[in-house]
Write a protein that holds these residues in place. Structure first.
Motif, PDB file in Angstrom:
ATOM      1  N   HIS A 143      49.582 -33.113 -39.228  1.00 48.11           N
ATOM      2  CA  HIS A 143      49.575 -33.260 -38.609  1.00 48.11           C
ATOM      3  C   HIS A 143      48.819 -32.562 -37.520  1.00 48.11           C
ATOM      4  O   HIS A 143      48.292 -32.471 -36.469  1.00 48.11           O
ATOM      5  N   THR A 144      48.030 -31.164 -37.600  1.00 48.22           N
ATOM      6  CA  THR A 144      47.464 -30.050 -37.422  1.00 48.22           C
ATOM      7  C   THR A 144      46.772 -29.410 -38.949  1.00 48.22           C
ATOM      8  O   THR A 144      46.928 -28.458 -39.735  1.00 48.22           O
ATOM      9  N   LEU A 145      44.999 -28.950 -38.056  1.00 47.28           N
ATOM     10  CA  LEU A 145      44.446 -28.616 -39.189  1.00 47.28           C
ATOM     11  C   LEU A 145      43.793 -27.254 -38.661  1.00 47.28           C
ATOM     12  O   LEU A 145      43.731 -27.858 -37.473  1.00 47.28           O
ATOM     13  N   ARG A 146      44.880 -26.044 -39.122  1.00 41.73           N
ATOM     14  CA  ARG A 146      44.039 -25.138 -38.784  1.00 41.73           C
ATOM     15  C   ARG A 146      43.269 -24.526 -39.524  1.00 41.73           C
ATOM     16  O   ARG A 146      43.183 -24.256 -40.778  1.00 41.73           O
ATOM     17  N   VAL A 147      42.032 -24.001 -39.100  1.00 43.00           N
ATOM     18  CA  VAL A 147      40.445 -23.486 -39.200  1.00 43.00           C
ATOM     19  C   VAL A 147      41.197 -21.581 -39.389  1.00 43.00           C
ATOM     20  O   VAL A 147      40.878 -20.572 -38.759  1.00 43.00           O
ATOM     21  N   LEU A 148      40.265 -21.260 -40.753  1.00 46.34           N
ATOM     22  CA  LEU A 148      40.556 -19.762 -40.662  1.00 46.34           C
ATOM     23  C   LEU A 148      38.774 -19.282 -41.437  1.00 46.34           C
ATOM     24  O   LEU A 148      38.348 -19.936 -42.508  1.00 46.34           O
ATOM     25  N   LEU A 149      38.159 -18.042 -40.801  1.00 42.52           N
ATOM     26  CA  LEU A 149      36.991 -18.429 -41.029  1.00 42.52           C
ATOM     27  C   LEU A 149      36.573 -16.979 -41.869  1.00 42.52           C
ATOM     28  O   LEU A 149      37.962 -16.719 -42.775  1.00 42.52           O
ATOM     29  N   GLY A 150      36.413 -16.495 -42.490  1.00 42.28           N
ATOM     30  CA  GLY A 150      35.000 -15.595 -43.920  1.00 42.28           C
ATOM     31  C   GLY A 150      36.201 -14.429 -43.194  1.00 42.28           C
ATOM     32  O   GLY A 150      36.952 -12.903 -43.684  1.00 42.28           O
ATOM     33  N   ASP A 151      36.824 -13.817 -41.359  1.00 41.21           N
ATOM     34  CA  ASP A 151      36.795 -12.895 -41.248  1.00 41.21           C
ATOM     35  C   ASP A 151      37.767 -12.681 -40.103  1.00 41.21           C
ATOM     36  O   ASP A 151      37.907 -11.781 -39.035  1.00 41.21           O
ATOM     37  N   GLN A 152      39.034 -13.728 -40.756  1.00 40.13           N
ATOM     38  CA  GLN A 152      40.182 -14.126 -39.914  1.00 40.13           C
ATOM     39  C   GLN A 152      41.261 -14.196 -40.895  1.00 40.13           C
ATOM     40  O   GLN A 152      41.856 -15.120 -41.446  1.00 40.13           O
ATOM     41  N   LEU A 153      41.091 -13.251 -42.535  1.00 45.32           N
ATOM     42  CA  LEU A 153      42.257 -13.457 -43.122  1.00 45.32           C
ATOM     43  C   LEU A 153      43.038 -12.119 -43.190  1.00 45.32           C
ATOM     44  O   LEU A 153      43.735 -11.561 -43.611  1.00 45.32           O
ATOM     45  N   LEU A 187      41.848 -23.468 -33.721  1.00 44.83           N
ATOM     46  CA  LEU A 187      41.276 -22.248 -34.230  1.00 44.83           C
ATOM     47  C   LEU A 187      41.388 -21.026 -33.827  1.00 44.83           C
ATOM     48  O   LEU A 187      42.358 -21.183 -32.776  1.00 44.83           O
ATOM     49  N   GLN A 188      41.405 -19.732 -34.190  1.00 41.10           N
ATOM     50  CA  GLN A 188      41.603 -18.826 -34.130  1.00 41.10           C
ATOM     51  C   GLN A 188      40.321 -17.885 -32.863  1.00 41.10           C
ATOM     52  O   GLN A 188      39.188 -18.258 -33.424  1.00 41.10           O
ATOM     53  N   GLN A 189      40.650 -17.164 -32.127  1.00 36.95           N
ATOM     54  CA  GLN A 189      39.293 -17.069 -31.388  1.00 36.95           C
ATOM     55  C   GLN A 189      38.403 -15.501 -32.771  1.00 36.95           C
ATOM     56  O   GLN A 189      39.015 -14.606 -33.482  1.00 36.95           O
ATOM     57  N   GLN A 199      30.497 -20.370 -29.387  1.00 36.02           N
ATOM     58  CA  GLN A 199      29.365 -21.156 -28.469  1.00 36.02           C
ATOM     59  C   GLN A 199      29.628 -22.680 -29.358  1.00 36.02           C
ATOM     60  O   GLN A 199      29.541 -23.949 -28.635  1.00 36.02           O
ATOM     61  N   HIS A 200      29.029 -22.122 -30.812  1.00 35.34           N
ATOM     62  CA  HIS A 200      30.246 -23.824 -31.689  1.00 35.34           C
ATOM     63  C   HIS A 200      31.369 -24.063 -32.288  1.00 35.34           C
ATOM     64  O   HIS A 200      31.129 -25.757 -31.130  1.00 35.34           O
ATOM     65  N   TYR A 201      32.441 -23.517 -31.833  1.00 33.55           N
ATOM     66  CA  TYR A 201      33.395 -24.201 -30.728  1.00 33.55           C
ATOM     67  C   TYR A 201      33.463 -24.431 -29.755  1.00 33.55           C
ATOM     68  O   TYR A 201      34.043 -25.819 -29.376  1.00 33.55           O
ATOM     69  N   GLN A 202      32.805 -23.784 -29.213  1.00 34.71           N
ATOM     70  CA  GLN A 202      33.135 -25.092 -27.112  1.00 34.71           C
ATOM     71  C   GLN A 202      32.111 -26.199 -27.769  1.00 34.71           C
ATOM     72  O   GLN A 202      32.220 -26.905 -27.330  1.00 34.71           O
ATOM     73  N   GLU A 203      30.493 -25.718 -28.619  1.00 41.44           N
ATOM     74  CA  GLU A 203      30.240 -27.363 -28.162  1.00 41.44           C
ATOM     75  C   GLU A 203      31.146 -28.026 -29.263  1.00 41.44           C
ATOM     76  O   GLU A 203      30.992 -29.428 -28.603  1.00 41.44           O
ATOM     77  N   PHE A 258      42.313 -29.593 -29.328  1.00 36.41           N
ATOM     78  CA  PHE A 258      42.450 -28.323 -29.624  1.00 36.41           C
ATOM     79  C   PHE A 258      43.017 -27.209 -29.397  1.00 36.41           C
ATOM     80  O   PHE A 258      43.039 -27.343 -27.917  1.00 36.41           O
ATOM     81  N   SER A 259      43.136 -26.639 -29.853  1.00 30.96           N
ATOM     82  CA  SER A 259      44.268 -25.709 -29.104  1.00 30.96           C
ATOM     83  C   SER A 259      43.131 -24.226 -29.890  1.00 30.96           C
ATOM     84  O   SER A 259      42.702 -23.741 -30.932  1.00 30.96           O
ATOM     85  N   LEU A 260      43.078 -23.138 -28.773  1.00 31.21           N
ATOM     86  CA  LEU A 260      42.414 -21.249 -29.715  1.00 31.21           C
ATOM     87  C   LEU A 260      43.651 -20.352 -29.488  1.00 31.21           C
ATOM     88  O   LEU A 260      44.144 -20.107 -27.946  1.00 31.21           O
TER      89      LEU A 260
END
Length: 521
Positions: free
Chosen positions: A5-15, A106-108, A116-120, A130-132
């Motif tokens: 039900h949810t996809l959580r995105v982790l960036l390379g600097d969010q470990l 998404l994490q901030q 900006q990519h996230y907002q677009e 979406f939730s941030l």
């Protein structure tokens, strides 16, 4: 196929294993970690930086799976479609569609361009919610930044640092009084390494992570990089590595950290590491948190009589003060910050910044070390390469790109304020109260570079005169109207005014020659 039900995105600097996302398992949550071609190529990165991030991401994904979380880890091989690299948005939306997920968390992000990519993406995507959430890493919550910083306004780090000490009750003797009676022991942090000090420098703790498969993947996808590659990566890429490195720092390096934190040398095998913690990569990709680093270092100080207040305060100031400060200055001033060029610097970065092949020993040492290890400490970055770029008027965009690419710990939020603000004075003093301009005498004071240099540090004119000497005065004279009334450096002009007209002309002529022959120095 499992229904999520949810996809959580982790960036390379969010470990960040301590994030509240991971406190309990939810079979309906899928975590996405992806190697992205655009992230690997938006600047030319050091090969060790690319390997460190990709290994850390891969290891974090494996750790999440072992803990029972569902993870989709996509390598460069999977983030291409029909031979074309996919953007972050394309990868996220593709995975969501594949698993019929309609809610994305998404994490901030720490970088403005990613925000900006996230907002677009959130504005364009239909049929999705979406939730941030906060990254839960920094001591200062993201939403609190405007309380401490105002756009295009000078905010002094020292004032911010004191407020942070008080807010979080760190190294305090009471509500308002600092432990030891002083807020800042920077004056005790400027010792030069003497001959008898060199043998005592501890061997750095390095790791041996097999990066061969990452190197092969980078080559397969034609990812351009700079620097020295090694299939055995020395950097910490797991939380366990980071904790070991923190323990090693507290036991072996902290007792002399503050004392020698500004020193530079080329006369020991450990010249590149000295007494520095080298925790910055682990911190910046969030394998370890600043609260934990500060807590562990203060406990070491309290338990070890060999660690005095000047050593611990110097370290805490870097983590609690400077690191949190540049983040605040970055966010409150973006996107305007990336346009700042107050001194109108327009020259190209010299070619030896990519090779280290220069007769200036200070530069060749700092650049060569950076190419070998993807690392240099703060004084090498500020007072060697940074000072040289400012004195020679290199375009801030090119300086930004070099620093952002070459250092393993470089992310835009921390790199840009340090480079464009502190190092290049391109923001006209939002961060630094003066430009950190220096002649060869500073390098001689803080290092042993000058003794084996092609140039003569005591000379200002002539073919063998240290280029920094004439370039320094050329810079100060050119910007006298701007700097002459600055209370921290205005008195320096008295030394210039005492020189004869002939001496002044000779110095400025030497500077003109150096600028015209920049790639030959």
């Amino acid at each position: 196929m499992t229904q999520y039900h949810t996809l959580r995105v982790l960036l390379g600097d969010q470990l960040n294993a301590a994030h509240s996302w991971f406190r309990q398992k939810d079979d309906g949550v899928l975590y996405l970690i992806a190697e992205l071609h655009p992230e690997a190529t938006y600047v030319t990165h050091h090969v060790q930086k690319l390997c460190a991030f990709f290994l850390a991401m891969e290891g974090f994904a494996n750790a999440l799976e072992k803990a029972g979380h569902a993870v989709s880890y996509l390598t460069l091989d999977e983030t291409k479609r029909d031979t074309q690299p996919q953007s972050h948005e394309e990868v996220i939306l593709s995975v969501a569609a594949q698993h019929q997920i309609t809610h994305i968390e998404l994490q901030q992000p720490d970088e403005y361009r990613v925000q900006q990519h996230y907002q677009e993406m959130m504005a364009r995507a239909s049929g999705l919610t979406f939730s941030l959430v906060d990254s839960e890493h920094f001591l200062l919550p993201f939403d609190d930044i405007p309380r401490y910083f105002k756009p295009k306004t000078s905010v002094r780090m020292e004032n911010f640092y004191r407020k942070m000490r008080q807010r979080f009750n760190i190294l305090m003797a009471g509500e308002k009084e600092p432990e030891g009676g002083k807020w800042n022991y920077d004056s005790a942090n400027r010792n030069k390494l003497k001959a008898q000090d060199l043998a005592a420098i501890p061997e750095p703790l390095c790791f041996q992570h097999d990066a061969a498969h990452v190197l092969a993947r980078l080559e397969r996808h034609g990812i351009q990089s700079i620097g020295k590659a090694d299939s055995q990566l020395l950097w910490p890429v797991t939380r366990q590595d980071a904790l070991r490195l923190l323990d090693y720092f507290c036991e072996h390096l902290l007792p002399n950290f503050g004392r020698f934190q500004d020193a530079m040398t080329s006369k020991t095998p450990h010249s590149w590491s000295l007494y520095h913690s080298r925790l910055s990569f682990a911190l910046n990709c969030k394998l370890i948190g600043p609260k934990q680093v500060i807590k562990a270092s203060i406990k070491a100080y309290q338990d070890n009589d060999d660690i005095d207040i000047a050593q611990i305060e110097g370290f805490v100031r870097q983590i609690l003060g400077w690191r949190e400060y540049v983040r605040g200055m970055y966010w409150v001033n973006m996107p305007d910050y990336q346009e700042q060029n107050a001194l109108n610097a327009q020259r190209d970065l010299p070619s030896y910044f990519w090779t280290g092949d220069t007769k200036m020993h200070c530069l060749s040492s700092a650049i060569g070390q950076s190419l070998d290890y993807a690392y240099a400490h703060h004084i090498q970055r500020l007072m060697v390469t940074g000072n040289f770029c400012m004195l020679t008027e290199v375009q801030p965009e090119q300086v930004d790109e070099w620093y952002l690419g070459i250092y393993v710990d470089a992310l835009e939020w921390v790199e840009m304020p340090n480079t464009r603000g502190m190092s290049q004075f391109a923001d006209d003093g939002w961060i630094a109260s003066k430009p950190y301009a220096a002649s060869g005498s500073y390098i001689q004071k803080m290092s042993d570079y000058c003794g084996s240099c092609h140039y003569k540090v005591k000379e200002k004119t002539g073919e063998l005169a240290c280029p920094l000497n004439s370039l320094y005065w050329n810079f100060m004279v050119k910007h006298r109207e701007r700097l002459g009334k600055n209370p921290r450096i205005g008195m320096i002009y008295g030394n210039w005014d005492k020189q004869s007209d002939a001496q002044k002309r000779a110095v400025l002529n030497r500077a003109s020659w150096c600028l015209e022959h920049l790639n030959e120095l």
